[in-house]
Design a protein around this motif. Structure first.
Motif, PDB file in Angstrom:
ATOM      1  N   PRO A  55       0.822  -1.220   0.000  1.00 45.48           N
ATOM      2  CA  PRO A  55       0.000   0.000   0.000  1.00 45.48           C
ATOM      3  C   PRO A  55       0.851   1.263   0.000  1.00 45.48           C
ATOM      4  N   LEU A  56       0.399   2.269  -0.710  1.00 44.74           N
ATOM      5  CA  LEU A  56       1.058   3.576  -0.700  1.00 44.74           C
ATOM      6  C   LEU A  56      -0.047   4.636  -0.788  1.00 44.74           C
ATOM      7  N   PRO A  57      -0.699   4.904   0.324  1.00 41.15           N
ATOM      8  CA  PRO A  57      -1.822   5.831   0.281  1.00 41.15           C
ATOM      9  C   PRO A  57      -1.374   7.285   0.296  1.00 41.15           C
ATOM     10  N   GLY A  58      -2.206   8.146  -0.215  1.00 38.77           N
ATOM     11  CA  GLY A  58      -1.917   9.575  -0.161  1.00 38.77           C
ATOM     12  C   GLY A  58      -3.197  10.353   0.067  1.00 38.77           C
ATOM     13  N   GLY A  59      -3.093  11.490   0.745  1.00 34.71           N
ATOM     14  CA  GLY A  59      -4.263  12.351   0.931  1.00 34.71           C
ATOM     15  C   GLY A  59      -4.640  12.993  -0.394  1.00 34.71           C
ATOM     16  N   ARG A  60      -5.937  13.268  -0.596  1.00 33.75           N
ATOM     17  CA  ARG A  60      -6.396  13.918  -1.823  1.00 33.75           C
ATOM     18  C   ARG A  60      -5.655  15.239  -2.055  1.00 33.75           C
ATOM     19  N   SER A  61      -5.174  15.454  -3.233  1.00 33.53           N
ATOM     20  CA  SER A  61      -4.408  16.661  -3.529  1.00 33.53           C
ATOM     21  C   SER A  61      -5.299  17.904  -3.576  1.00 33.53           C
ATOM     22  N   ALA A  62      -4.738  19.020  -3.108  1.00 31.37           N
ATOM     23  CA  ALA A  62      -5.462  20.289  -3.195  1.00 31.37           C
ATOM     24  C   ALA A  62      -4.949  21.133  -4.369  1.00 31.37           C
ATOM     25  N   VAL A  63      -4.018  20.594  -5.154  1.00 33.59           N
ATOM     26  CA  VAL A  63      -3.489  21.335  -6.303  1.00 33.59           C
ATOM     27  C   VAL A  63      -4.607  21.519  -7.334  1.00 33.59           C
ATOM     28  N   ALA A  64      -4.733  22.730  -7.873  1.00 37.73           N
ATOM     29  CA  ALA A  64      -5.819  23.021  -8.832  1.00 37.73           C
ATOM     30  C   ALA A  64      -5.739  22.083 -10.037  1.00 37.73           C
ATOM     31  N   GLY A  65      -6.837  21.423 -10.328  1.00 33.07           N
ATOM     32  CA  GLY A  65      -6.907  20.548 -11.500  1.00 33.07           C
ATOM     33  C   GLY A  65      -6.374  19.144 -11.265  1.00 33.07           C
ATOM     34  N   ALA A  66      -5.952  18.828 -10.038  1.00 35.13           N
ATOM     35  CA  ALA A  66      -5.265  17.553  -9.794  1.00 35.13           C
ATOM     36  C   ALA A  66      -6.206  16.357  -9.680  1.00 35.13           C
ATOM     37  N   VAL A  67      -7.499  16.613  -9.561  1.00 33.30           N
ATOM     38  CA  VAL A  67      -8.425  15.487  -9.399  1.00 33.30           C
ATOM     39  C   VAL A  67      -9.551  15.615 -10.426  1.00 33.30           C
ATOM     40  N   THR A  68      -9.487  14.840 -11.492  1.00 32.22           N
ATOM     41  CA  THR A  68     -10.560  14.879 -12.484  1.00 32.22           C
ATOM     42  C   THR A  68     -11.739  14.032 -12.007  1.00 32.22           C
ATOM     43  N   MET A  69     -12.931  14.408 -12.454  1.00 31.64           N
ATOM     44  CA  MET A  69     -14.136  13.648 -12.096  1.00 31.64           C
ATOM     45  C   MET A  69     -14.379  12.510 -13.103  1.00 31.64           C
ATOM     46  N   ASP A  70     -13.582  12.440 -14.167  1.00 33.64           N
ATOM     47  CA  ASP A  70     -13.760  11.348 -15.140  1.00 33.64           C
ATOM     48  C   ASP A  70     -13.635  10.006 -14.426  1.00 33.64           C
ATOM     49  N   LYS A  71     -14.381   9.029 -14.915  1.00 33.74           N
ATOM     50  CA  LYS A  71     -14.340   7.696 -14.304  1.00 33.74           C
ATOM     51  C   LYS A  71     -12.940   7.084 -14.493  1.00 33.74           C
ATOM     52  N   ALA A  72     -12.404   6.521 -13.415  1.00 29.47           N
ATOM     53  CA  ALA A  72     -11.052   5.946 -13.509  1.00 29.47           C
ATOM     54  C   ALA A  72     -11.068   4.685 -14.366  1.00 29.47           C
ATOM     55  N   THR A  73     -10.003   4.515 -15.125  1.00 29.83           N
ATOM     56  CA  THR A  73      -9.750   3.277 -15.867  1.00 29.83           C
ATOM     57  C   THR A  73      -9.582   2.153 -14.848  1.00 29.83           C
ATOM     58  N   THR A  74      -9.919   0.925 -15.196  1.00 30.96           N
ATOM     59  CA  THR A  74      -9.727  -0.155 -14.215  1.00 30.96           C
ATOM     60  C   THR A  74      -8.230  -0.416 -14.034  1.00 30.96           C
ATOM     61  N   TYR A  75      -7.884  -0.910 -12.859  1.00 27.12           N
ATOM     62  CA  TYR A  75      -6.481  -1.262 -12.592  1.00 27.12           C
ATOM     63  C   TYR A  75      -6.000  -2.283 -13.618  1.00 27.12           C
ATOM     64  N   ALA A  76      -6.888  -3.242 -13.937  1.00 25.40           N
ATOM     65  CA  ALA A  76      -6.498  -4.307 -14.879  1.00 25.40           C
ATOM     66  C   ALA A  76      -6.082  -3.700 -16.221  1.00 25.40           C
ATOM     67  N   ASP A  77      -6.851  -2.731 -16.730  1.00 23.78           N
ATOM     68  CA  ASP A  77      -6.487  -2.102 -18.011  1.00 23.78           C
ATOM     69  C   ASP A  77      -5.219  -1.257 -17.873  1.00 23.78           C
ATOM     70  N   ALA A  78      -5.163  -0.457 -16.796  1.00 25.15           N
ATOM     71  CA  ALA A  78      -4.026   0.467 -16.649  1.00 25.15           C
ATOM     72  C   ALA A  78      -2.699  -0.273 -16.477  1.00 25.15           C
ATOM     73  N   SER A  79      -2.754  -1.504 -15.989  1.00 30.50           N
ATOM     74  CA  SER A  79      -1.502  -2.228 -15.730  1.00 30.50           C
ATOM     75  C   SER A  79      -1.216  -3.305 -16.779  1.00 30.50           C
ATOM     76  N   SER A  80      -2.062  -3.382 -17.817  1.00 31.48           N
ATOM     77  CA  SER A  80      -1.805  -4.438 -18.808  1.00 31.48           C
ATOM     78  C   SER A  80      -1.748  -3.912 -20.242  1.00 31.48           C
ATOM     79  N   TYR A  81      -1.995  -2.604 -20.425  1.00 27.93           N
ATOM     80  CA  TYR A  81      -1.946  -1.998 -21.763  1.00 27.93           C
ATOM     81  C   TYR A  81      -0.971  -0.839 -21.652  1.00 27.93           C
ATOM     82  N   ASN A  82       0.312  -1.148 -21.848  1.00 19.26           N
ATOM     83  CA  ASN A  82       1.349  -0.148 -21.531  1.00 19.26           C
ATOM     84  C   ASN A  82       2.360   0.018 -22.649  1.00 19.26           C
ATOM     85  N   ASN A  83       2.924   1.211 -22.693  1.00 20.95           N
ATOM     86  CA  ASN A  83       4.131   1.439 -23.482  1.00 20.95           C
ATOM     87  C   ASN A  83       5.308   1.508 -22.517  1.00 20.95           C
TER      88      ASN A  83
END
Ligand code: MTE
Length: 331
Positions: free
Chosen positions: A63-91
Motif C-alpha cells: 500500500p502507498l496511500p496519499g491524501g487527496r491533492s489540493a493542487v488546482a486541477g489535480a483530481v478529475t471527475m472522469d471515471k477511472a480506468t480499471t487497474y487491470a487495463d491500466a496495468s496491462s496496456y502499456n508502453n
C-alpha cells in the motif's frame, strides 16, 4: 503457499500466485514509513483502504496511500480506468513494443536498491535513495487523464507529490533553463534495451517552468499501491497535459541544463515528436489526426470517440506557460 490437490495431496502454488519477496520487503519498509507518518496518512485510514483493495484485487502490491491533492486541477471527475487495463496496456519499450509486453516481461526489473542522482546546474547536487524520496514530501493522490500520442487515453489515480518539492531541495541556479530526465537502461534486467527501436537510455525533458508546475508529478504509486513494474516502478514522471511519452518511467537521473535536452523520441523521429509535445487537437501528428481519442475501457462497436481537449483539459492550469508561442511550430 501449498494447495491441496486430489491426486497427491499437495502441490506448490504457481509462482504468480505468490506475493514476491520484494513486495513483502517493500510492504515492511512502507509500514515503517507510515508508522512515522512520512507517507502522509494515518494507519487506521491505511488499514481501511487496504481491506478495500484486498477485496477488489487479491494479489495487490504494497500500500502507498496519499491524501487527496489540493493542487488546482489535480483530481478529475472522469471515471477511472480499471487497474487491470491500466496495468496491462502499456508502453514501456525497455520490455518490448507490444502493449501486452511490459506486463509480461517487467517482472525482471530490479527496483531495490534504487537511487536517483540530481546533478547539473544546482547548488546542491544530491543522490537520493528511494527511501529518501518517499520521505521527502507527503504523498498525495492525483487523478489524472493521460493521453497517449497514439490516440488513446486513460484516467489513473496516481500517488506521489509535485516534482517541484524535489527541485526546491536541490536549489537550481539561475542558469538552469531545462530539466533532463534519464531512465534506467540495464540490458540484464530489461530485455529490449539494446534493441534498435530507440537510443537508450530513454530520456525526456521539460522546460524549467513546466518542471516546476504543481501538476507535474513525481509518481511512486497508483490506485493506493506502489507502482507495478510495468507502470514505471519505483519512480516516474507524470505530466498530464503532454502526450504520454513525456512521462518517463524508472527515473535514475535528473539533470539541470542551460540548453534544451535531446529526447529519445525527438531523436528517433524529429518531424513526429517535438520537444514540447503538448496535447493539442489542432496540431495533427504527420501520420494521423489528434482531434479525437479512444478512452481505454470504453470499447465496443458503438463506443464513441472522445474529442481531445487542448492541453488534455488542463488549459486553465497550464495555458499561460505557452502564451505567445506558435504551438504549430513548437509542437
Ligand atoms: N518511459 C520509459 N522509460 N520507456 C517507455 O517506453 N513510454 C512512454 C511513457 N514513459 C515509455 C516511458 C509512453 S509512450 C507512454 S504512453 C507512457 O509511458 C505510458 O505510461 P503507462 O504505462 O503508465 O500508461
Amino acid at each position: 503457499m501449498l494447495i491441496k490437490t486430489q491426486r497427491d495431496g499437495f502441490q506448490l502454488a504457481r509462482a504468480d500466485e505468490l506475493t514476491p519477496q520484494s513486495v513483502y520487503e517493500g510492504r515492511r519498509d512502507l509500514l515503517k514509513l507510515l508508522a512515522t507518518g512520512a507517507a502522509g496518512m494515518s494507519l487506521a485510514a491505511w488499514a481501511g483502504r487496504e481491506a478495500h483493495a484486498q477485496a477488489v484485487r487479491p494479489n495487490k502490491l504494497a500500500p502507498l496511500p496519499g491524501g487527496r491533492s489540493a493542487v488546482a486541477g489535480a483530481v478529475t471527475m472522469d471515471k477511472a480506468t480499471t487497474y487491470a487495463d491500466a496495468s496491462s496496456y502499456n508502453n514501456f519499450y525497455e520490455f518490448g513494443t507490444d502493449k501486452a509486453d511490459p506486463a509480461k516481461n517487467a517482472h525482471t526489473l530490479r527496483t531495490t536498491p534504487w537511487t536517483v542522482e540530481v546533478e547539473g546546474l544546482v547548488k546542491k547536487p544530491s543522490r537520493f535513495s528511494l527511501e529518501d524520496l518517499l520521505r521527502l514530501s507527503p504523498m498525495e493522490e492525483r487523478i489524472y487523464r493521460l493521453r497517449c500520442v497514439e490516440g488513446w487515453s486513460m484516467v489513473i489515480p496516481w500517488v506521489g507529490y509535485s516534482l517541484n518539492e524535489l527541485i526546491k531541495k536541490v536549489e537550481p541556479l539561475g542558469s538552469a533553463k531545462y530539466v533532463e530526465f534519464v531512465t534506467q537502461a540495464d540490458p540484464k534486467t530489461m530485455p529490449f534495451v539494446g534493441s534498435r527501436v530507440l537510443d537508450w537510455p530513454y530520456v525526456e525533458g521539460l522546460r524549467m517552468d513546466e518542471a516546476m508546475h504543481p501538476l507535474t508529478l513525481l509518481g511512486f504509486g497508483m490506485y493506493g499501491e506502489v507502482l507495478p513494474n510495468q507502470n514505471g516502478a519505483p519512480v516516474r514522471l507524470v505530466v498530464p497535459w503532454k502526450y504520454g511519452f513525456k512521462s518517463a518511467k524508472t527515473l535514475v537521473k535528473i539533470r539541470f541544463t542551460e540548453r534544451q535536452p535531446a529526447t529519445a523520441w525527438n531523436h528517433a523521429a524529429a518531424s513526429e515528436y517535438g520537444f514540447y509535445s503538448n496535447v493539442n487537437p489542432a496540431v495533427d501528428h504527420p501520420r494521423w489526426s489528434q482531434a479525437t481519442e479512444r478512452r481505454i475501457g470504453e470499447d465496443g462497436l458503438f463506443a464513441k470517440k472522445r474529442k481531445t481537449l487542448m492541453f488534455n483539459g488542463y488549459e486553465a492550469q497550464v495555458g499561460q506557460l505557452y502564451a505567445g508561442m506558435d504551438l504549430k511550430k513548437l509542437f
